[in-house]
Design a protein around this motif. Structure first.
Motif, PDB file in Angstrom:
ATOM      1  N   ARG A  14       0.844  -1.203   0.000  1.00  0.00           N
ATOM      2  CA  ARG A  14       0.000   0.000   0.000  1.00  0.00           C
ATOM      3  C   ARG A  14       0.872   1.243   0.000  1.00  0.00           C
ATOM      4  O   ARG A  14       1.991   1.229   0.490  1.00  0.00           O
ATOM      5  CB  ARG A  14      -0.875   0.045   1.254  1.00  0.00           C
ATOM      6  N   CYS A  17       0.069   7.339   1.331  1.00  0.00           N
ATOM      7  CA  CYS A  17      -1.011   8.325   1.307  1.00  0.00           C
ATOM      8  C   CYS A  17      -2.292   7.713   0.761  1.00  0.00           C
ATOM      9  O   CYS A  17      -2.286   6.648   0.151  1.00  0.00           O
ATOM     10  CB  CYS A  17      -0.618   9.523   0.455  1.00  0.00           C
ATOM     11  N   GLU A  18      -3.397   8.423   0.982  1.00  0.00           N
ATOM     12  CA  GLU A  18      -4.670   8.010   0.397  1.00  0.00           C
ATOM     13  C   GLU A  18      -4.637   8.348  -1.085  1.00  0.00           C
ATOM     14  O   GLU A  18      -4.284   9.457  -1.465  1.00  0.00           O
ATOM     15  CB  GLU A  18      -5.825   8.742   1.079  1.00  0.00           C
ATOM     16  N   SER A  20      -5.845   9.179  -4.915  1.00  0.00           N
ATOM     17  CA  SER A  20      -6.891   9.939  -5.582  1.00  0.00           C
ATOM     18  C   SER A  20      -7.522   9.100  -6.675  1.00  0.00           C
ATOM     19  O   SER A  20      -6.829   8.447  -7.440  1.00  0.00           O
ATOM     20  CB  SER A  20      -6.290  11.207  -6.191  1.00  0.00           C
ATOM     21  N   ARG A  21      -8.818   9.133  -6.771  1.00  0.00           N
ATOM     22  CA  ARG A  21      -9.508   8.399  -7.836  1.00  0.00           C
ATOM     23  C   ARG A  21      -9.379   9.131  -9.160  1.00  0.00           C
ATOM     24  O   ARG A  21      -9.405   8.525 -10.211  1.00  0.00           O
ATOM     25  CB  ARG A  21     -10.975   8.213  -7.489  1.00  0.00           C
ATOM     26  N   CYS A  28      -1.394  10.872  -4.735  1.00  0.00           N
ATOM     27  CA  CYS A  28      -2.068  11.110  -3.464  1.00  0.00           C
ATOM     28  C   CYS A  28      -3.279  12.017  -3.642  1.00  0.00           C
ATOM     29  O   CYS A  28      -3.270  12.923  -4.478  1.00  0.00           O
ATOM     30  CB  CYS A  28      -1.104  11.769  -2.482  1.00  0.00           C
ATOM     31  N   LYS A  29      -4.274  11.774  -2.834  1.00  0.00           N
ATOM     32  CA  LYS A  29      -5.459  12.616  -2.814  1.00  0.00           C
ATOM     33  C   LYS A  29      -5.070  13.977  -2.231  1.00  0.00           C
ATOM     34  O   LYS A  29      -4.380  14.043  -1.211  1.00  0.00           O
ATOM     35  CB  LYS A  29      -6.538  11.962  -1.950  1.00  0.00           C
ATOM     36  N   GLY A  32      -5.329  14.811   1.437  1.00  0.00           N
ATOM     37  CA  GLY A  32      -5.733  13.558   2.071  1.00  0.00           C
ATOM     38  C   GLY A  32      -4.740  13.153   3.147  1.00  0.00           C
ATOM     39  O   GLY A  32      -3.647  13.714   3.258  1.00  0.00           O
ATOM     40  N   CYS A  35       0.582   8.582   5.930  1.00  0.00           N
ATOM     41  CA  CYS A  35       1.009   7.746   7.048  1.00  0.00           C
ATOM     42  C   CYS A  35       1.885   8.547   8.014  1.00  0.00           C
ATOM     43  O   CYS A  35       2.488   9.553   7.641  1.00  0.00           O
ATOM     44  CB  CYS A  35       1.766   6.532   6.527  1.00  0.00           C
ATOM     45  N   ASP A  45       3.401   7.196  -2.879  1.00  0.00           N
ATOM     46  CA  ASP A  45       2.159   7.169  -3.647  1.00  0.00           C
ATOM     47  C   ASP A  45       2.202   5.929  -4.543  1.00  0.00           C
ATOM     48  O   ASP A  45       2.987   5.023  -4.285  1.00  0.00           O
ATOM     49  CB  ASP A  45       1.941   8.463  -4.436  1.00  0.00           C
TER      50      ASP A  45
END
Length: 81
Positions: A14, A17-18, A20-21, A28-29, A32, A35, A45
């Motif tokens: 993983r 970072c979160e 982005s769609r 990264c979002k 967002g 970690c 990312d």
């Protein structure tokens, strides 16, 4: 990275970072969460290694005598030419 746990890396699958769609899931979002300890992750990312992994890659490229890490010569020898 070979043997990630040996180097303190716990997360290899993983990103830190979160994702982005809207960026095909590789960046990264915006604003967002990220970690807390980036040294435990291989990737920041979906594309880029964390600083800890980049530092390890750089050390190998600089001083390794293995052609797997630096070919035809390492950076240290190249700088002495």
């Amino acid at each position: 990275m070979d043997h990630p746990a040996k180097h303190g890396v716990r997360e290899t699958g993983r990103a830190c970072c979160e994702m982005s769609r809207s960026s095909s899931g590789v960046l990264c979002k915006k604003q967002g969460p990220v970690c807390r300890d980036r040294t435990e992750y291989v990737f920041f990312d979906g594309l880029h290694p964390t600083d800890a992994v980049n530092a390890r890659i750089a050390r190998k490229g600089y001083g390794s005598s293995s052609p797997e890490h630096a070919y035809p010569i390492n950076v240290k020898k190249l700088a002495m030419l």
